[in-house]
Design an enzyme around this catalytic site. Structure first.
Site, PDB file in Angstrom:
ATOM      1  N   ASN A   9       0.860  -0.323  -0.204  1.00 33.37           N
ATOM      2  CA  ASN A   9      -0.367  -0.170  -0.296  1.00 33.37           C
ATOM      3  C   ASN A   9       0.774   1.305   0.202  1.00 33.37           C
ATOM      4  O   ASN A   9       1.324   1.449   0.862  1.00 33.37           O
ATOM      5  CB  ASN A   9      -1.030  -0.408   1.103  1.00 33.37           C
ATOM      6  CG  ASN A   9      -1.535   1.214   0.933  1.00 33.37           C
ATOM      7  OD1 ASN A   9      -2.042   2.224   0.164  1.00 33.37           O
ATOM      8  ND2 ASN A   9      -1.831   1.858   2.509  1.00 33.37           N
ATOM      9  N   TRP A  10       0.760   1.636  -1.277  1.00 30.12           N
ATOM     10  CA  TRP A  10       2.058   2.608  -1.585  1.00 30.12           C
ATOM     11  C   TRP A  10       1.553   4.301  -0.352  1.00 30.12           C
ATOM     12  O   TRP A  10       2.467   4.940  -0.248  1.00 30.12           O
ATOM     13  CB  TRP A  10       1.672   3.317  -2.792  1.00 30.12           C
ATOM     14  CG  TRP A  10       3.415   2.955  -3.446  1.00 30.12           C
ATOM     15  CD1 TRP A  10       3.462   0.956  -2.941  1.00 30.12           C
ATOM     16  CD2 TRP A  10       3.094   2.548  -4.473  1.00 30.12           C
ATOM     17  NE1 TRP A  10       3.835   0.784  -4.257  1.00 30.12           N
ATOM     18  CE2 TRP A  10       3.724   1.680  -4.996  1.00 30.12           C
ATOM     19  CE3 TRP A  10       3.474   3.723  -6.040  1.00 30.12           C
ATOM     20  CZ2 TRP A  10       4.737   0.855  -6.177  1.00 30.12           C
ATOM     21  CZ3 TRP A  10       4.206   3.311  -6.761  1.00 30.12           C
ATOM     22  CH2 TRP A  10       4.769   2.285  -7.250  1.00 30.12           C
ATOM     23  N   LYS A  11       0.180   4.507  -0.606  1.00 27.81           N
ATOM     24  CA  LYS A  11      -0.281   5.305  -0.141  1.00 27.81           C
ATOM     25  C   LYS A  11       0.419   6.612  -0.547  1.00 27.81           C
ATOM     26  O   LYS A  11      -0.446   6.334  -1.919  1.00 27.81           O
ATOM     27  CB  LYS A  11      -0.196   6.189   1.615  1.00 27.81           C
ATOM     28  CG  LYS A  11      -0.072   4.098   2.789  1.00 27.81           C
ATOM     29  CD  LYS A  11      -0.037   4.304   4.182  1.00 27.81           C
ATOM     30  CE  LYS A  11       0.126   3.512   5.007  1.00 27.81           C
ATOM     31  NZ  LYS A  11      -0.539   3.664   6.364  1.00 27.81           N
ATOM     32  N   HIS A  93      -9.791   1.227   4.858  1.00 29.69           N
ATOM     33  CA  HIS A  93      -8.271   1.176   6.075  1.00 29.69           C
ATOM     34  C   HIS A  93      -8.663   2.172   6.701  1.00 29.69           C
ATOM     35  O   HIS A  93      -9.626   2.771   6.479  1.00 29.69           O
ATOM     36  CB  HIS A  93      -7.120   1.820   4.638  1.00 29.69           C
ATOM     37  CG  HIS A  93      -6.358   1.731   5.029  1.00 29.69           C
ATOM     38  ND1 HIS A  93      -5.401   2.502   5.988  1.00 29.69           N
ATOM     39  CD2 HIS A  93      -4.828   0.824   5.120  1.00 29.69           C
ATOM     40  CE1 HIS A  93      -4.392   2.549   6.221  1.00 29.69           C
ATOM     41  NE2 HIS A  93      -3.803   1.217   5.518  1.00 29.69           N
ATOM     42  N   GLU A  95      -6.492   4.642   7.827  1.00 27.91           N
ATOM     43  CA  GLU A  95      -6.854   6.354   7.339  1.00 27.91           C
ATOM     44  C   GLU A  95      -7.964   6.207   6.881  1.00 27.91           C
ATOM     45  O   GLU A  95      -8.277   7.819   7.102  1.00 27.91           O
ATOM     46  CB  GLU A  95      -5.286   6.170   6.834  1.00 27.91           C
ATOM     47  CG  GLU A  95      -4.314   5.401   7.817  1.00 27.91           C
ATOM     48  CD  GLU A  95      -3.192   5.430   6.469  1.00 27.91           C
ATOM     49  OE1 GLU A  95      -1.748   5.928   7.588  1.00 27.91           O
ATOM     50  OE2 GLU A  95      -2.887   5.490   5.273  1.00 27.91           O
ATOM     51  N   GLY A 171       2.450   2.608  10.700  1.00 24.34           N
ATOM     52  CA  GLY A 171       3.373   3.577  10.961  1.00 24.34           C
ATOM     53  C   GLY A 171       4.061   3.724  12.284  1.00 24.34           C
ATOM     54  O   GLY A 171       4.706   4.525  12.241  1.00 24.34           O
ATOM     55  N   SER A 210       3.124  -2.412  10.392  1.00 24.03           N
ATOM     56  CA  SER A 210       4.863  -2.094  10.649  1.00 24.03           C
ATOM     57  C   SER A 210       5.332  -3.781  10.133  1.00 24.03           C
ATOM     58  O   SER A 210       6.210  -4.334  11.322  1.00 24.03           O
ATOM     59  CB  SER A 210       5.308  -1.708  11.749  1.00 24.03           C
ATOM     60  OG  SER A 210       4.085  -0.519  12.226  1.00 24.03           O
ATOM     61  N   GLY A 231       2.707  -1.224   4.228  1.00 29.95           N
ATOM     62  CA  GLY A 231       2.983   0.051   3.778  1.00 29.95           C
ATOM     63  C   GLY A 231       4.256   0.095   3.811  1.00 29.95           C
ATOM     64  O   GLY A 231       4.709   0.493   2.410  1.00 29.95           O
ATOM     65  N   GLY A 232       5.517   1.697   4.592  1.00 31.39           N
ATOM     66  CA  GLY A 232       5.993   1.965   3.808  1.00 31.39           C
ATOM     67  C   GLY A 232       6.888   0.715   3.707  1.00 31.39           C
ATOM     68  O   GLY A 232       8.459   1.889   2.458  1.00 31.39           O
TER      69      GLY A 232
END
Length: 247
Positions: A9-11, A93, A95, A171, A210, A231-232
């Protein structure tokens, strides 16, 4: 036997220039047993399609409108995503829920819209730190799932994925222990088994929170964890591919 899935998920990250190298590296390096996918920002769907077409790597979007078309400025429909040959789309999600007000009912509608467009929704569920500390993780996750089941039915989940994402571990560098994650994943599968043992047995449930290369092997080794929503780490090809290899 459920095929593991690792979805990035590149956000809201990326550019045409940086994406080119990342997509090429993922395409070249995704050679493990797991299915690999990347969920990119809307403007880069065409780039992802062009870079990944004909490869083993799937692509998708990070959200979808519950509406099919109309005067919904800024929204993107499932049919539009299908035009770019998306396989997956994230719905619910944390967010989207916390920052943009997506309610359980809205998430259920988005889930339905994704299915109608021929996409595979990845239903994200999870609890906040306050909810975990209050001991109501199971209640929160079950409520989020039930809202989608009530409007879509159990058979819809034969064409869907669920991702458990403890909000307190996204995150933050904090990660649920493999045992904590497995406990919730088992509860999620048991909830679906109440309606259909066959659907529950085939349902892929991902862990998102994470995930790193150094904890992926132990997380993915749990009985009910079928991969990860990353994510990251999905923004760094070497890190993402190491996680994919762990599955």
């Amino acid at each position: 036997m459920r095929t593991k899935l690792v979805a990035g998920n590149w956000k809201m990250h990326g550019s045409l220039a940086t994406n080119a190298g990342l997509l090429q590296a993922v395409r070249d390096g995704a050679k493990g047993r797991a299915e690999v996918a990347v969920c990119v920002p809307y403007p880069y769907l065409a780039q992802a399609q062009a870079a990944l077409a004909g490869s083993s790597v799937a692509w998708g979007a990070q959200d979808v409108s519950e509406h099919a078309q109309g005067a919904w400025t800024g929204e993107v429909s499932g049919a539009m995503l299908a035009d770019f040959a998306c396989r997956y789309v994230l719905v619910g999600h944390s967010e989207r829920r916390s920052f943009f007000g997506d309610t359980d009912a809205v998430v259920a509608a988005k889930f339905a819209a994704a299915l109608k467009a021929g996409l595979m929704p990845v239903l994200c569920v999870g609890e906040s730190l306050a909810e975990r500390e209050a001991g109501i993780t199971g209640e929160v996750v079950t409520r989020q799932i039930d809202a989608v089941l009530e409007t879509n039915g159990i058979d819809a989940f034969a064409r869907a994925v669920v991702a458990y994402e403890p909000v307190w571990a996204i995150g933050t560098g904090r990660t649920a222990s493999p045992e904590q994650a497995q406990e919730v994943h088992a509860q999620i599968r048991a909830r679906f088994a109440r309606d259909s043992k066959d659907v529950a047995a085939g349902l892929r449930i991902l862990y998102g929170g994470s995930v790193k290369a150094n904890n992926a092997v132990e997380l993915f080794g749990q009985a009910d964890i079928d991969g990860g929503l990353i994510g990251g780490a999905s923004l760094v090809a070497a890190d993402f591919l190491a996680i994919c290899a762990a599955a």
